[in-house]
Design an enzyme around this catalytic site. Structure first.
Site, PDB file in Angstrom:
ATOM      1  CG  ASP A  10      -1.677   1.230   1.424  1.00 12.27           C
ATOM      2  OD1 ASP A  10      -2.497   1.543   0.557  1.00 12.27           O
ATOM      3  OD2 ASP A  10      -1.460   1.911   2.448  1.00 12.27           O
ATOM      4  CG  ASP A  12      -1.970   7.661   0.126  1.00 15.75           C
ATOM      5  OD1 ASP A  12      -1.198   8.619   0.037  1.00 15.75           O
ATOM      6  OD2 ASP A  12      -2.735   7.318  -0.790  1.00 15.75           O
ATOM      7  CG  ASP A 207      -1.961   2.622   6.423  1.00 14.07           C
ATOM      8  OD1 ASP A 207      -2.046   2.310   5.209  1.00 14.07           O
ATOM      9  OD2 ASP A 207      -2.583   3.571   6.919  1.00 14.07           O
TER      10      ASP A 207
END
Length: 342
Positions: A10, A12, A207
């Site tokens: 991922d 961001d 995250d």
């Protein structure tokens, strides 16, 4: 890194926050590359062209090409093309990059609700009332609705800001409709990334529990949660089974550690016991080891809401670092524990 052949990362909150790389992330990806482990960059953010995302990654120091970027805008366009006739008109709530993906699959773009056979919605910081109003009219008339993602927030260097999911919520309220979702946690985006890379045993890293981990699990992949973005220790400890990661790390530096050390389970130096209405932690050592031990004990007992109490100064210190004192697991708003290294 010995167990997997490709990293699906991922962006961001995992590799960068806005214009700033997450500390240690560049070094971790470069170290993986040196070992022959490629990285595919998988993002729910549909606001930029894959070539621009790759350029941004390279600017920050990551090894990246356009082909290695897999964006939800591409998945959304593919979903639309499978449901609409060629040249059908699509009302785009998003950036020019999303509009280009729509035209790339043989559809056309319109700003007029009366012409729209579909609405596609992706993140755009300039989205305003007028385009949302036009989309509402189209949706109430029966247009197909595809959302690139439903992430409520977007991690930035300033902290979490409204994401595409927050804007989707506005259309959901106004139209009474529910969108199809192209990005994580739907598995299509991750399957596409794995297919492009030829991966047989990819590792999904992110995250967010509700997109990255849930998406990885839905795709049948091993998942690594890093605590550098949205999901924190409190959310992790209270996570339902579908959102529980296989591995837990403070940040991307966790890739250099043995997988067994990252998995939830008993950890040297820490003892977790059931207490009245919660868990009692005692011992001393690394904060993330304590979190892994707490997760294993709490999940084995069924999970759900709980309170964590410390026994001793070491436990008090570590629970403070993790934002778990005083806190009720599930729903608490706690500090980011990214500074607690494994």
């Amino acid at each position: 890194m010995d167990r997997h052949d490709v990293l699906l990362a991922d962006l961001d909150g995992t590799l960068y926050r806005g214009a700033v790389a997450v500390p240690g992330a560049v070094e971790a990806v470069l170290a993986a590359q040196e070992r022959g482990l490629a990285t595919m960059y998988v993002t729910n953010n549909a606001s930029r062209r894959p070539v621009d995302v790759a350029a941004h990654l390279v600017e920050l120091g990551f090894p990246a090409t356009e082909r290695e970027v897999v964006a939800s805008s591409q998945a959304a366009a593919t979903m639309l093309a499978a449901q609409l006739p060629p040249r059908a008109a699509v009302l785009v709530v998003g950036t020019e990059a999303l509009a280009e993906e729509v035209t790339r699959v043989g559809l056309t773009v319109t700003a007029d609700a009366a012409e729209a056979a579909a609405v596609v919605q992706g993140h755009n910081p300039e989205t305003g009332w007028r385009v949302l109003a036009e989309a509402t009219v189209a949706l109430r008339a029966g247009a197909v609705w595809v959302a690139c993602n439903v992430d409520p927030t977007l991690p930035t260097e300033r902290g979490p800001l409204p994401g595409n999911g927050s804007m989707v919520a506005a259309l959901r309220m106004a139209s009474g409709r529910e969108p199809q979702v192209a990005g994580k946690p739907a598995p299509a985006l991750l399957h596409e990334a794995a297919s492009r890379s030829g991966a047989r045993n990819p590792l999904m890293i992110g995250d967010r529990l509700d997109t990255d981990v849930e998406g990885g699990r839905a795709a049948g992949m091993t998942t690594l949660l890093v605590l550098t973005g949205v999901s924190d220790a409190t959310e992790l400890l209270g996570a339902p089974p579908a959102l529980r990661p296989d591995l837990i790390g403070a940040d991307m530096a966790a890739l250099a550690l043995p997988a067994d050390e990252l998995a939830p389970g008993p950890r040297p130096g820490w003892d977790v016991r059931a207490s009245d209405g919660g868990l009692e932690l005692s011992g001393d050592g690394h904060a993330l080891d304590a979190l892994r031990a707490l997760c294993a004990a709490h999940w084995a007992a069924g999970g759900g809401p709980a309170r964590v109490s410390p026994s001793g100064e070491g436990a008090m210190r570590v629970l403070g670092e993790l934002g778990l004192v005083p806190a009720t697991v599930a729903g608490a708003d706690t500090p980011d524990p990214a500074g607690a290294r494994p």
